[in-house]
Design an enzyme around this catalytic site. Structure first.
Site, mmCIF file in Angstrom:
data_model
loop_
_atom_site.group_PDB
_atom_site.id
_atom_site.type_symbol
_atom_site.label_atom_id
_atom_site.label_comp_id
_atom_site.label_asym_id
_atom_site.label_seq_id
_atom_site.Cartn_x
_atom_site.Cartn_y
_atom_site.Cartn_z
ATOM 1 N N GLY A 237 23.208 45.234 52.162
ATOM 2 C CA GLY A 237 24.169 44.422 52.897
ATOM 3 C C GLY A 237 25.596 44.909 52.930
ATOM 4 O O GLY A 237 26.430 44.292 53.597
ATOM 5 N N GLU A 275 19.468 47.635 47.077
ATOM 6 C CA GLU A 275 18.681 48.399 48.056
ATOM 7 C C GLU A 275 19.531 48.498 49.323
ATOM 8 O O GLU A 275 19.330 47.772 50.291
ATOM 9 C CB GLU A 275 17.312 47.749 48.313
ATOM 10 C CG GLU A 275 17.359 46.255 48.547
ATOM 11 C CD GLU A 275 15.987 45.636 48.738
ATOM 12 O OE1 GLU A 275 15.045 46.051 48.048
ATOM 13 O OE2 GLU A 275 15.867 44.717 49.582
ATOM 14 N N ARG A 278 22.644 50.728 55.294
ATOM 15 C CA ARG A 278 23.763 51.184 56.129
ATOM 16 C C ARG A 278 24.828 51.945 55.345
ATOM 17 O O ARG A 278 25.310 52.986 55.769
ATOM 18 C CB ARG A 278 24.415 49.954 56.787
ATOM 19 C CG ARG A 278 25.468 50.275 57.829
ATOM 20 C CD ARG A 278 26.060 48.988 58.404
ATOM 21 N NE ARG A 278 25.030 48.064 58.820
ATOM 22 C CZ ARG A 278 24.479 48.040 60.034
ATOM 23 N NH1 ARG A 278 24.896 48.876 60.952
ATOM 24 N NH2 ARG A 278 23.533 47.174 60.325
ATOM 25 N N CYS A 353 20.588 52.841 83.803
ATOM 26 C CA CYS A 353 20.907 52.040 84.991
ATOM 27 C C CYS A 353 21.135 50.592 84.587
ATOM 28 O O CYS A 353 20.489 49.686 85.126
ATOM 29 C CB CYS A 353 19.763 52.100 85.985
ATOM 30 S SG CYS A 353 19.139 53.735 86.257
ATOM 31 N N TYR A 382 20.891 52.850 61.318
ATOM 32 C CA TYR A 382 20.617 51.881 62.394
ATOM 33 C C TYR A 382 21.212 52.395 63.707
ATOM 34 O O TYR A 382 21.898 51.654 64.423
ATOM 35 C CB TYR A 382 21.185 50.503 62.060
ATOM 36 C CG TYR A 382 20.698 49.936 60.749
ATOM 37 C CD1 TYR A 382 19.403 49.431 60.618
ATOM 38 C CD2 TYR A 382 21.526 49.914 59.637
ATOM 39 C CE1 TYR A 382 18.957 48.916 59.407
ATOM 40 C CE2 TYR A 382 21.082 49.399 58.421
ATOM 41 C CZ TYR A 382 19.801 48.907 58.316
ATOM 42 O OH TYR A 382 19.362 48.398 57.120
HETATM 43 C C1 PLP Z 1 15.150 43.132 52.594
HETATM 44 C C2 PLP Z 1 16.213 44.084 53.005
HETATM 45 N N1 PLP Z 1 16.772 44.859 52.079
HETATM 46 C C3 PLP Z 1 17.733 45.750 52.374
HETATM 47 C C4 PLP Z 1 18.180 45.901 53.681
HETATM 48 C C5 PLP Z 1 19.247 46.892 53.968
HETATM 49 O O1 PLP Z 1 20.383 46.239 54.423
HETATM 50 P P1 PLP Z 1 21.721 47.039 54.677
HETATM 51 O O2 PLP Z 1 21.398 48.171 55.560
HETATM 52 O O3 PLP Z 1 22.629 46.039 55.297
HETATM 53 O O4 PLP Z 1 22.213 47.521 53.331
HETATM 54 C C6 PLP Z 1 17.630 45.097 54.691
HETATM 55 C C7 PLP Z 1 18.079 45.202 56.064
HETATM 56 O O5 PLP Z 1 17.709 44.507 56.953
HETATM 57 C C8 PLP Z 1 16.614 44.168 54.346
HETATM 58 O O6 PLP Z 1 16.050 43.387 55.253
#
Ligand code: PLP
Length: 413
Positions: A237, A275, A278, A353, A382
């Protein structure tokens, strides 16, 4: 906006690619060296009882995973496809398996692969996993993914997976049943809990406040169920500030805050997992497009470029105007005047288009010419992986991975 220093190699590579081809350039360039340096910094800042996993969905390219595999705790996968992909390209890496809607076949594959942990999303999924594990004679480490009922200011980002009613994780009200069910299953070894409530977090303080909430919840469940629950996954996140790139998430302040919290005596035997997706790979990738036309249409300037949102959907998906840099190209061979604009706002579009094929809106530029290159940084996560590649069947962009060992070699020379 000034170029971050770690884009220097990417810019040089963009010019090299451009010089090597006849068609207008369109490419993703990933700097694996910068990726490794970034990840080393992230890991170094974390408290000793924290582990950093990479959420593969952000960018699952094999060279990217291989650049990360011996620098991080492991990989978070969210489908059977990601599980098989990681096992193929990074055999031996630790894998944690989460995500909604897991099929029985995917759960079976996870059990057979001996994943480090499965994040269970519902009571039914717990039943499925339990019976698969029991039938195969194995015991699977499990975290219960739980949604928490929070106030809107506790999950105040542009993308929330929890804190309010969503399909993700189980309701707090189901936790007691799930703990009881897990305790009675020989196939399940309940390790703790998993929370992933939001993405795009830009504030270290706000993320620390959320982690305080998770820790309070863990402590409360420890007291209630009389169990240690040795693993807590606090999700991903951490965001990238695409709108104000000079103001990124303050990782150092975040880690300082974590050290104060994770150092508590009752957390010494607890492994606390992140985990992140991004924030791990977003910075290492850039999308490069060549300007093919510049036109004025009903009072606004548009730069029509090779490629578009079918390659790089991030700006459309997040609803922002993506920052970019102009890489001037002086060569011009056509026997006609070269179109150019100076000191004008320009909207950057691709070849689709649809009026939605917009990457940047009304960005004021000192100068832009047809044939110049535009480099969009922060395109490593992403980006290609969430784009609708075959819409209109334009060619895919080139994909270049600047090798991770390059800087080490250069230093040795
Ligand atoms: C369960 C879970 N963990 C981790 C992530 C990674 O999130 P971020 O890329 O925002 O760190 C996501 C992204 O959707 C997720 O759904």
């Amino acid at each position: 906006m000034t170029l971050p220093p770690d884009l220097t190699d990417t810019v040089a590579a963009a010019y090299r690619l451009h010089a090597d081809q006849r068609d207008p350039l369109c490419a993703y360039i990933y700097d694996l060296n910068a990726l490794q340096a970034h990840v080393d910094r992230l890991v170094a800042g974390l408290p000793a009882n924290a582990e950093l996993f990479y959420a593969v969905k952000a960018n699952s390219d094999a060279p990217v995973l291989q650049a990360l595999s011996d620098r991080m705790a492991g990989f978070e996968v969210a489908s059977g496809g990601e599980l098989a992909w990681v096992n193929r390209h990074c055999p031996g890496s630790r894998v944690i398996f989460g995500g909604p809607g897991k099929t029985a076949a995917e759960l079976r594959a996870a059990v057979e692969a001996g994943v480090d942990c499965v994040h269970v999303e519902s009571l039914l999924e717990l039943e499925r996993l339990s019976s698969i594990a029991e039938r195969s004679g194995r015991t699977v480490p499990v975290l219960l993914r739980v949604n928490l009922n929070l106030s809107p200011d506790q999950v105040a980002t542009s993308l929330t997976m929890g804190g309010r009613s969503t399909p993700f994780g189980m309701d707090e009200a189901d936790v007691a049943l799930a703990v009881d069910r897990a305790e009675r299953s020989s196939g399940i070894s309940l390790q703790g809990f998993h929370f992933h409530l939001l993405s795009h977090q830009l504030s270290a303080d706000a993320q620390l406040a959320l982690i305080d909430r998770y820790l309070a919840q863990l402590r409360s469940w420890r007291r209630r169920f009389g169990r240690a629950f040795p693993v807590l996954n606090v999700g991903g996140g951490i965001g990238i500030n695409y709108r104000s790139p000079d103001q990124q998430f303050d990782w150092d302040a975040f880690c300082t805050g974590l050290r104060g919290r994770f150092g508590a005596a009752d957390l010494q035997g607890t492994r606390i997992r992140f985990e992140l997706g991004r924030y791990v790979t977003g910075f290492c990738g850039s999308y490069v497009m060549e300007v093919m036309d510049i036109k004025r249409n009903l009072g606004r300037y548009f730069a029509v470029c090779r490629g578009g949102t079918h390659h790089f959907r991030t700006p459309y998906a997040q609803g922002h105007s993506h920052p970019f840099h102009v890489l001037p190209v002086d060569a011009w061979t056509l026997p006609i005047a070269r179109p150019e604009i100076r000191q004008q706002p320009v909207t950057v579009v691709g070849q689709l288009c649809t009026p939605k094929d917009v990457l940047a809106t009304d960005t004021r530029l000192a100068r832009l010419r047809v044939g110049d290159l535009l480099l969009f940084p922060y395109a490593g996560a992403y980006a290609w992986h969430i784009s609708h590649h075959d819409f209109l069947r334009h060619p895919h962009p080139q994909q270049l991975y600047l090798p991770a060992e390059k800087r080490a070699k250069a230093l040795a020379c």
